[in-house]
Design a protein around this motif. Sequence first.
Motif, PDB file in Angstrom:
ATOM      1  N   GLN A 110       1.026  -1.440   0.455  1.00 57.17           N
ATOM      2  CA  GLN A 110      -0.040  -0.331  -0.277  1.00 57.17           C
ATOM      3  C   GLN A 110       0.479   1.289  -0.289  1.00 57.17           C
ATOM      4  OE1 GLN A 110      -0.687   1.948   2.861  1.00 57.17           O
ATOM      5  NE2 GLN A 110      -1.003   4.053   1.813  1.00 57.17           N
ATOM      6  N   ILE A 111       2.247   1.324   0.499  1.00 54.55           N
ATOM      7  CA  ILE A 111       3.038   2.254   1.035  1.00 54.55           C
ATOM      8  C   ILE A 111       4.025   2.800  -0.595  1.00 54.55           C
ATOM      9  CG2 ILE A 111       4.652   3.504   1.788  1.00 54.55           C
ATOM     10  CD1 ILE A 111       4.307   1.909   4.232  1.00 54.55           C
ATOM     11  N   THR A 112       3.987   1.697  -1.169  1.00 56.82           N
ATOM     12  CA  THR A 112       4.516   1.978  -2.485  1.00 56.82           C
ATOM     13  C   THR A 112       4.146   2.063  -3.244  1.00 56.82           C
ATOM     14  OG1 THR A 112       5.689  -0.498  -1.872  1.00 56.82           O
ATOM     15  CG2 THR A 112       5.703   0.094  -4.052  1.00 56.82           C
ATOM     16  N   LEU A 113       2.711   1.411  -3.892  1.00 58.16           N
ATOM     17  CA  LEU A 113       1.840   1.955  -4.334  1.00 58.16           C
ATOM     18  C   LEU A 113       1.115   3.665  -4.079  1.00 58.16           C
ATOM     19  CD1 LEU A 113      -0.444  -0.767  -4.982  1.00 58.16           C
ATOM     20  CD2 LEU A 113       1.096  -0.317  -6.544  1.00 58.16           C
ATOM     21  N   SER A 114       1.115   3.600  -3.059  1.00 59.12           N
ATOM     22  CA  SER A 114       0.569   5.009  -3.203  1.00 59.12           C
ATOM     23  C   SER A 114       2.236   6.195  -3.498  1.00 59.12           C
ATOM     24  CB  SER A 114       0.272   5.431  -1.747  1.00 59.12           C
ATOM     25  OG  SER A 114      -0.744   4.234  -1.159  1.00 59.12           O
ATOM     26  N   MET A 123      -0.684   5.278  -7.314  1.00 60.87           N
ATOM     27  CA  MET A 123      -1.687   4.024  -8.158  1.00 60.87           C
ATOM     28  C   MET A 123      -1.898   3.068  -7.141  1.00 60.87           C
ATOM     29  SD  MET A 123       1.199   2.361 -11.156  1.00 60.87           S
ATOM     30  CE  MET A 123       2.298   1.586  -9.976  1.00 60.87           C
ATOM     31  N   SER A 124      -2.243   3.893  -5.866  1.00 58.16           N
ATOM     32  CA  SER A 124      -3.272   3.317  -4.492  1.00 58.16           C
ATOM     33  C   SER A 124      -4.373   2.070  -4.776  1.00 58.16           C
ATOM     34  CB  SER A 124      -3.384   4.122  -3.622  1.00 58.16           C
ATOM     35  OG  SER A 124      -4.745   5.365  -3.911  1.00 58.16           O
ATOM     36  N   ASP A 125      -5.179   3.141  -6.046  1.00 58.95           N
ATOM     37  CA  ASP A 125      -6.233   1.690  -6.616  1.00 58.95           C
ATOM     38  C   ASP A 125      -5.914   0.328  -7.283  1.00 58.95           C
ATOM     39  OD1 ASP A 125      -7.669   3.720  -5.871  1.00 58.95           O
ATOM     40  OD2 ASP A 125      -8.256   4.644  -7.889  1.00 58.95           O
ATOM     41  N   LEU A 164       8.002   2.003 -11.789  1.00 66.25           N
ATOM     42  CA  LEU A 164       7.461   1.287 -10.445  1.00 66.25           C
ATOM     43  C   LEU A 164       8.387  -0.578 -10.662  1.00 66.25           C
ATOM     44  CD1 LEU A 164       6.476   0.356  -7.773  1.00 66.25           C
ATOM     45  CD2 LEU A 164       4.518  -1.382  -8.910  1.00 66.25           C
ATOM     46  N   ALA A 165       8.208  -0.626 -11.698  1.00 68.90           N
ATOM     47  CA  ALA A 165       9.066  -1.931 -11.883  1.00 68.90           C
ATOM     48  C   ALA A 165      10.682  -1.558 -12.253  1.00 68.90           C
ATOM     49  CB  ALA A 165       8.957  -2.134 -13.004  1.00 68.90           C
ATOM     50  N   LYS A 166      10.688  -0.460 -12.970  1.00 67.10           N
ATOM     51  CA  LYS A 166      12.589   0.594 -12.192  1.00 67.10           C
ATOM     52  C   LYS A 166      13.313   0.527 -11.119  1.00 67.10           C
ATOM     53  CE  LYS A 166      13.016   2.348 -16.809  1.00 67.10           C
ATOM     54  NZ  LYS A 166      12.890   4.067 -18.215  1.00 67.10           N
ATOM     55  N   PHE A 185      17.035   4.692  -0.972  1.00 66.04           N
ATOM     56  CA  PHE A 185      15.611   4.217  -2.200  1.00 66.04           C
ATOM     57  C   PHE A 185      14.461   4.215  -1.370  1.00 66.04           C
ATOM     58  CE2 PHE A 185      12.334   0.416  -2.782  1.00 66.04           C
ATOM     59  CZ  PHE A 185      12.605   0.953  -3.568  1.00 66.04           C
ATOM     60  N   ALA A 186      14.576   4.084   0.388  1.00 68.05           N
ATOM     61  CA  ALA A 186      13.255   4.247   1.567  1.00 68.05           C
ATOM     62  C   ALA A 186      13.102   5.650   0.997  1.00 68.05           C
ATOM     63  CB  ALA A 186      13.683   3.454   2.658  1.00 68.05           C
ATOM     64  N   ASP A 187      14.382   6.250   1.532  1.00 69.83           N
ATOM     65  CA  ASP A 187      13.908   8.078   1.572  1.00 69.83           C
ATOM     66  C   ASP A 187      13.603   8.306   0.653  1.00 69.83           C
ATOM     67  OD1 ASP A 187      15.651   8.596   3.593  1.00 69.83           O
ATOM     68  OD2 ASP A 187      16.882   9.271   3.450  1.00 69.83           O
ATOM     69  N   ASP A 188      13.780   7.634  -0.689  1.00 65.84           N
ATOM     70  CA  ASP A 188      12.782   8.891  -1.714  1.00 65.84           C
ATOM     71  C   ASP A 188      11.311   8.068  -2.161  1.00 65.84           C
ATOM     72  OD1 ASP A 188      15.637   9.446  -2.981  1.00 65.84           O
ATOM     73  OD2 ASP A 188      16.604   8.183  -4.117  1.00 65.84           O
ATOM     74  N   LEU A 189      11.561   6.723  -1.841  1.00 64.69           N
ATOM     75  CA  LEU A 189      10.296   6.573  -2.313  1.00 64.69           C
ATOM     76  C   LEU A 189       8.670   6.644  -0.934  1.00 64.69           C
ATOM     77  CD1 LEU A 189       9.351   2.919  -3.111  1.00 64.69           C
ATOM     78  CD2 LEU A 189       8.142   3.258  -0.759  1.00 64.69           C
TER      79      LEU A 189
END
Length: 383
Positions: free
Chosen positions: A63-67, A71-73, A112-114, A236-240
């Motif tokens: 959920q955090i990643t898609l948001s 793309m949370s939907d 997202l895949a990249k 990576f975590a900071d950017d996301l």
Amino acid sequence: MSFAPIIPSSGLNGWQFLQRTLDKQAASHASTAVARRDEAYFRENIGKISSAEELVKDRRLLQITLSAFGMSDDLPNRAFIQRVLESPTREPEPGEKRSFVHRLADKRYLELAKAFGFGDRAAERAQSLSDPALPGAGREELATRLAASMQRDLTALVGSGIGEDATWALIFGTPSLRTMFETAYDLPKDFESQALGEQIKVLRSQTEKIFGSGNASQFAEPDALNALAKRYIGGFADDLLTNYHARRFEEAVGQQDNSMRLALALQRDLAQLAGSDQSESGKWYRILGTPSMRQVFETAFQLPSSFASLDLDRQVDILRSRAERAFGAGDIAQFADPAKLNKLIRQFFVGEQLSEIRSVSSQSAALTLLQSAQASMAAFRQR
């Protein structure tokens, strides 16, 4: 306690107020208890993920990643998202079959895949699992897996005897390695615009500052590799999470006024696209494949609903022609200029108002015709 963005009015007036208070409101939204808990959970657990399957099974991480990618939907579509994440992102060679993610019109899935690179590292990851001599053997954390993958690539480069400058140049030519170093280091804002030689100097300087030596050869050692991989995970975590907080704020704004949400998304996405090295046609295709940007342009240029049914090349031609008429040029690069980007956003809000006026006028005309017909029918019955 949740934070609801303050938007006193719709249209341009509301947008101007939101812009004046944006930083303060976004910071307040990111400091809520829910946002802080999500951030802590992501930082604690993302490094433990070693596959796309593991990511989609952790509903909260997903959920955090898609948001973060707007793309949370898609949260319920786990099988689809796993297929996206496992898809290779390398540009296909002429005549080569495109991977699944390259066949999707919405290019957010490609980003997202990249970002995770599961599909790109699939072969390397399989090798690390079967070879117990590598530090990635067994079910290890992502940082260790990344170190194993890098060890193979860097060892080959360092052991080739081509020298430090050539080794760094080849690191830049290997997308996974380049991404690793760029994410792990705190690079200056103008880094991407510098010449290759200057970029290499910056990387070597940052490497020396962090590890005590600017030589790539040190990363043939497991300790240095693991330290670099862990820095990558942190970056990576900071950017996301930065994207996550921004997108979640946009979602909160959208609950009150979706037009404001579209304008906020445009500010970020179009500015990034304008400064990218994609071809102009590629940039226009990217806009057509990104629902939020597409809607803004269609509304700003007052395009009819039939526009979407046209051939894609024809759609691009029309958009470029309208852009040239409105802004003096038909290229996307011009929107790197904040003044032109703001003009587009103003035109979007004006276009929305015009559409509302037409809708009201149409409804009024329909109501007038209906009332006239009812009056005629009543008069006929009285005869």
